[in-house]
Design a protein around this motif. Structure first.
Motif, PDB file in Angstrom:
ATOM      1  N   THR A   1      20.277  27.750   2.523  1.00 22.68           N
ATOM      2  CA  THR A   1      20.569  26.546   1.741  1.00 22.68           C
ATOM      3  C   THR A   1      21.710  25.728   2.343  1.00 22.68           C
ATOM      4  N   HIS A   2      22.737  26.406   2.848  1.00 22.16           N
ATOM      5  CA  HIS A   2      23.803  25.684   3.549  1.00 22.16           C
ATOM      6  C   HIS A   2      24.639  26.658   4.350  1.00 22.16           C
ATOM      7  N   ALA A   3      25.575  26.101   5.147  1.00 19.38           N
ATOM      8  CA  ALA A   3      26.210  26.890   6.205  1.00 19.38           C
ATOM      9  C   ALA A   3      27.442  27.678   5.770  1.00 19.38           C
ATOM     10  N   HIS A   4      27.946  27.492   4.562  1.00 21.65           N
ATOM     11  CA  HIS A   4      29.129  28.270   4.169  1.00 21.65           C
ATOM     12  C   HIS A   4      28.861  29.756   4.370  1.00 21.65           C
ATOM     13  N   LEU A   5      29.909  30.480   4.795  1.00 24.46           N
ATOM     14  CA  LEU A   5      29.720  31.873   5.180  1.00 24.46           C
ATOM     15  C   LEU A   5      29.255  32.763   4.035  1.00 24.46           C
ATOM     16  N   ASP A   6      29.594  32.396   2.793  1.00 23.80           N
ATOM     17  CA  ASP A   6      29.122  33.248   1.699  1.00 23.80           C
ATOM     18  C   ASP A   6      27.608  33.089   1.493  1.00 23.80           C
ATOM     19  N   HIS A   7      26.991  32.197   2.269  1.00 27.08           N
ATOM     20  CA  HIS A   7      25.527  32.068   2.269  1.00 27.08           C
ATOM     21  C   HIS A   7      24.908  32.405   3.631  1.00 27.08           C
ATOM     22  N   SER A   8      25.699  32.234   4.704  1.00 28.02           N
ATOM     23  CA  SER A   8      25.112  32.317   6.054  1.00 28.02           C
ATOM     24  C   SER A   8      25.631  33.448   6.930  1.00 28.02           C
TER      25      SER A   8
ATOM     26  N   GLY B   1      21.159  26.500  -4.551  1.00 31.68           N
ATOM     27  CA  GLY B   1      22.240  26.699  -3.577  1.00 31.68           C
ATOM     28  C   GLY B   1      23.519  26.243  -4.248  1.00 31.68           C
ATOM     29  N   ASP B   2      24.510  25.829  -3.493  1.00 30.42           N
ATOM     30  CA  ASP B   2      25.700  25.269  -4.115  1.00 30.42           C
ATOM     31  C   ASP B   2      25.470  23.771  -4.282  1.00 30.42           C
ATOM     32  N   ILE B   3      25.889  23.241  -5.436  1.00 28.61           N
ATOM     33  CA  ILE B   3      25.619  21.823  -5.689  1.00 28.61           C
ATOM     34  C   ILE B   3      26.852  21.072  -6.171  1.00 28.61           C
TER      35      ILE B   3
ATOM     36  N   GLY C   1      24.443  17.713  -2.217  1.00 31.55           N
ATOM     37  CA  GLY C   1      25.741  17.065  -2.453  1.00 31.55           C
ATOM     38  C   GLY C   1      26.950  17.958  -2.241  1.00 31.55           C
ATOM     39  N   HIS C   2      26.762  19.135  -1.658  1.00 31.41           N
ATOM     40  CA  HIS C   2      27.826  20.146  -1.599  1.00 31.41           C
ATOM     41  C   HIS C   2      28.581  20.109  -0.275  1.00 31.41           C
ATOM     42  N   ILE C   3      27.881  20.338   0.823  1.00 30.31           N
ATOM     43  CA  ILE C   3      28.469  20.136   2.147  1.00 30.31           C
ATOM     44  C   ILE C   3      27.403  19.506   3.037  1.00 30.31           C
TER      45      ILE C   3
ATOM     46  N   GLY D   1      33.713  21.185  -3.864  1.00 30.34           N
ATOM     47  CA  GLY D   1      32.355  20.810  -3.483  1.00 30.34           C
ATOM     48  C   GLY D   1      31.354  21.271  -4.519  1.00 30.34           C
ATOM     49  N   HIS D   2      31.858  21.947  -5.551  1.00 33.89           N
ATOM     50  CA  HIS D   2      30.977  22.467  -6.598  1.00 33.89           C
ATOM     51  C   HIS D   2      31.027  21.583  -7.836  1.00 33.89           C
ATOM     52  N   ALA D   3      29.904  21.478  -8.486  1.00 34.04           N
ATOM     53  CA  ALA D   3      29.869  20.823  -9.788  1.00 34.04           C
ATOM     54  C   ALA D   3      30.744  21.618 -10.745  1.00 34.04           C
TER      55      ALA D   3
HETATM   56 ZN   LIG Z   1      29.072  26.619  -0.407  1.00 34.17          ZN
END
Ligand SMILES: [Zn+2]
Length: 644
Positions: A243-250, A353-355, A330-332, A586-588
């Motif tokens: 979903t996106h590149a932040h390390l807690d996802h990637s 993902g993160d929004i 809309g997050h990163i 970056g989070h809602a």
């Molecule tokens: Zn994130």
């Protein structure tokens, strides 16, 4: 003959019959999700502008047309003709011919001018030379990541085509099962923030969504060995979606290749580049801290080689029974709400993902408009009852106030920030505030990977908020090129100089003070009572950032020692002011999360609240249930839900 061969033969016959008789088809192939049509008449194909689009909608496939290698003009001659067609202002910086596929990659400062209105210039190129043009942007700020990824993919072109052909066959294989179900298994990030990972499965297909680490808790990785996940063997996973590149996802995506996975990774192009940047840094940090990283840089390269980039809105077959579409989150940069359409109208699942729901300076707010969605898997970072954030305008005022007060005292402002996302948001705030005289003009030092991440942002302006994108297109207005911004690229010596110098602002990684150059800035500036440490992002439980935020002012030097300052025993007294300016996340926030669901079209029947601590996920889950009358859950890790 295998069924995929048969399918391709049938497609070739069908395409031939759809085309005018003077256009021949020499072969058709699958490359990943695309159907590639080779023709000996590329020029005639290009003359009929609408032909490819008509074919694509008729066959319900993504179609690429390439010239049969036998009819290609020589690159030297083609180069001249191509340059004649493209306007000079496009700023072409490179032309790269690939005779094996008939493609020419055009790198230009203004890709839009190479493409032309509705692709007219591209068609003109094919009409004149027969080659299939592909356009990429020359980064306005030089980015080593972008150039490394591009040259690596160029070098691995042959192997990549083999990978794509294999993936194409997998996607278009015959469906074997006539059973029907849809299940989601949670492998991480339930009632916690970090190690995001899920399995979406049908009788036919298994898809892994995200595979991250847990900041501040190395070793707590997703439950990848569960029988639902890699337990059944890495080859049983059809696709990985990031979903996106932040390390807690990637962070642990490359680990999958060490475990033997060799299938595709779907993400946006900027996510691919940022994943490369962040995972290589993750290995670097582990090495500096004396930890054994779970994989090596070789696996990062494997991950990049296996990435199939998709744009927002592309509906893409990723398995015989699953279509994936990314939407802006809309997050990163490049972050995507991932929508899965399963079966032919059978079921639809969206992973948020993160929004971020509202527009920010960097991005348009998250998309929540879909053809259909029955189940939403939704982040809940700020899902708690009281997790309301200051609105952005007030936050910006707060930040400017803190900067002005610190400046009056002659101090320095140190802001720990994620390299990706919040740093660029803060840069935009600072650039405008200085330009408009709301804060004094002073150097803004960017340390860690912030500069490089910024360069990647300027490479993909189409992923940024509309008005920012337009400013970047006009070089003299590119806010990231403002003269106040200084890249700390000479290491410790330069930091010492800055620390000894006049008032300034320092933006440095890591965002949660868990390592990186921020440790060095703390040891240089921490003891100075006139300076201010400003938190602008979420500080997870267990991180040094959270402890400082909670009032810790005697930090064991062993914590700061990662940068080689002090080390050993003793403490660092943190005498600088500590402020938290929220609202830049970056989070809602809670309101944003509720609004995302409330205005979602269509509204889902079920919501799984994940990616938040226990209280946040439960609060959000019960609020959505009470306010919007939907079935909601706050699952734990390793739960499986059956939806059909
Ligand atoms: Zn994130």
């Amino acid at each position: 003959m295998s069924t995929v061969e048969q399918q391709l033969d049938d497609l070739k016959a069908q395409i031939t019959s759809e085309l005018p008789s003077d256009i021949s088809v020499s072969s058709v192939k699958y490359e990943g999700p695309e159907l590639v049509v080779y023709t000996r008449d590329p020029k005639k194909f290009a003359q009929q502008g609408d032909l490819i689009r008509q074919l694509a909608s008729k066959l319900r496939k993504r179609i690429t047309v390439r010239p049969d290698p036998s009819v290609l003009s020589r690159p030297k001659q083609a180069r001249e003709e191509i340059m004649d067609v493209i306007p000079d202002e496009a700023g072409v910086t490179d032309l790269d011919f690939h005779a094996d596929t008939g493609e020419v990659v055009i790198e230009a400062e203004k890709p839009g001018m190479v493409i032309g209105r509705h692709g007219s210039t591209l068609r003109e190129i094919t009409k004149n030379v027969g080659w299939t043009p592909e356009v990429v942007r020359t980064p306005p700020i030089e980015s080593s990541t972008v150039s490394n990824v591009r040259s690596f993919l160029k070098q691995e072109r042959d192997e990549r085509r083999d990978i794509l052909e294999k993936v194409g066959r997998q996607i278009h294989r015959e469906e074997m099962s006539d059973d029907e179900y849809v299940r989601i298994t949670t492998l991480g990030c339930c009632r916690e923030v970090g190690r995001a990972s899920f399995i979406l499965s049908t009788p036919e297909t298994r898809i892994l969504i995200d595979c991250g680490d847990k900041p501040g808790a190395e070793g707590e990785v997703p439950y990848l060995h569960a029988p639902e996940a890699l337990g059944a063997g890495p080859q049983t996973i059809d696709a990985v979606v990031l979903t996106h590149a932040h390390l807690d996802h990637s962070a642990l995506i490359p680990l999958l290749f060490k475990y033997g996975y060799d299938g595709p990774i779907y993400c946006t192009e900027p996510t691919r580049d940022l994943m490369g940047l962040l995972t290589l840094d993750y290995l670097d940090v582990a090495a500096k801290e004396g930890r054994t990283p779970p994989y090596e840089s070789e696996q990062v390269r494997e991950a990049i080689k296996h990435t199939i980039p998709l744009e927002y809105g592309d509906v893409t077959d990723i398995a015989p029974d699953v279509k994936l579409t990314f939407h802006n989150a809309g997050h990163i940069l490049g972050s995507a709400v991932s929508h899965f359409h399963i079966g032919d109208g059978l079921y639809n699942v969206a992973f948020s993902g993160d929004i971020h729901y509202e527009d920010t300076r960097l991005f348009n707010g998250a998309t929540n408009d879909f053809p259909r969605v029955e189940t939403l898997v939704m982040e809940s970072t700020y899902g708690g009852r009281n997790d309301y954030q200051t609105d952005q305008e007030d936050s910006e005022e707060n930040l400017k106030r803190v900067i002005n007060e610190t400046y009056e005292k002659g101090g320095k402002v140190v802001i720990p920030a994620f390299a990706v996302g919040r740093s660029q948001e803060i840069m935009l705030v600072l650039e405008e505030a200085m330009r408009e005289g709301e804060i004094p003009s002073m150097p803004v030092h960017l340390d860690g990977m912030i500069w490089e991440a910024t360069a990647i942002h300027t490479t993909y302006p189409e992923y940024l908020r509309d008005d920012l994108r337009d400013r970047i297109f006009h070089e003299d207005e590119n806010p990231f090129l403002a003269e106040e911004f200084n890249h700390i690229d000479a290491g410790e010596e330069e930091r010492q100089e800055v620390a000894d110098g006049d008032s300034c602002i320092i933006l440095s990684t890591s965002g949660m003070v868990t390592g990186g150059p921020i440790m060095s800035w703390l040891s240089h500036i921490g003891p100075d009572p006139d300076s201010t440490l400003v938190f602008v992002g979420y500080q997870a439980q267990g991180t040094l950032g959270r402890r400082i935020q909670n009032g810790w002012d005697e930090i064991p030097t062993s914590e700061v020692g990662a940068m080689g300052n002090g080390g050993g025993r003793g403490t660092l007294s943190l005498n600088m002011d500590v402020e938290t300016v929220d609202g830049f996340s970056g989070h809602a926030d809670r309101a944003g999360l509720e609004n995302f669901v409330k205005t979602m079209n269509p509204r889902p029947e079920k919501v799984l609240c994940v990616h938040g601590d226990e209280r946040s996920t439960q609060d959000l889950s019960s609020a959505l249930y009470h306010n919007y009358d939907m079935r909601t859950f706050a699952p734990k890790n390793l739960e499986t839900f059956r939806f059909l």
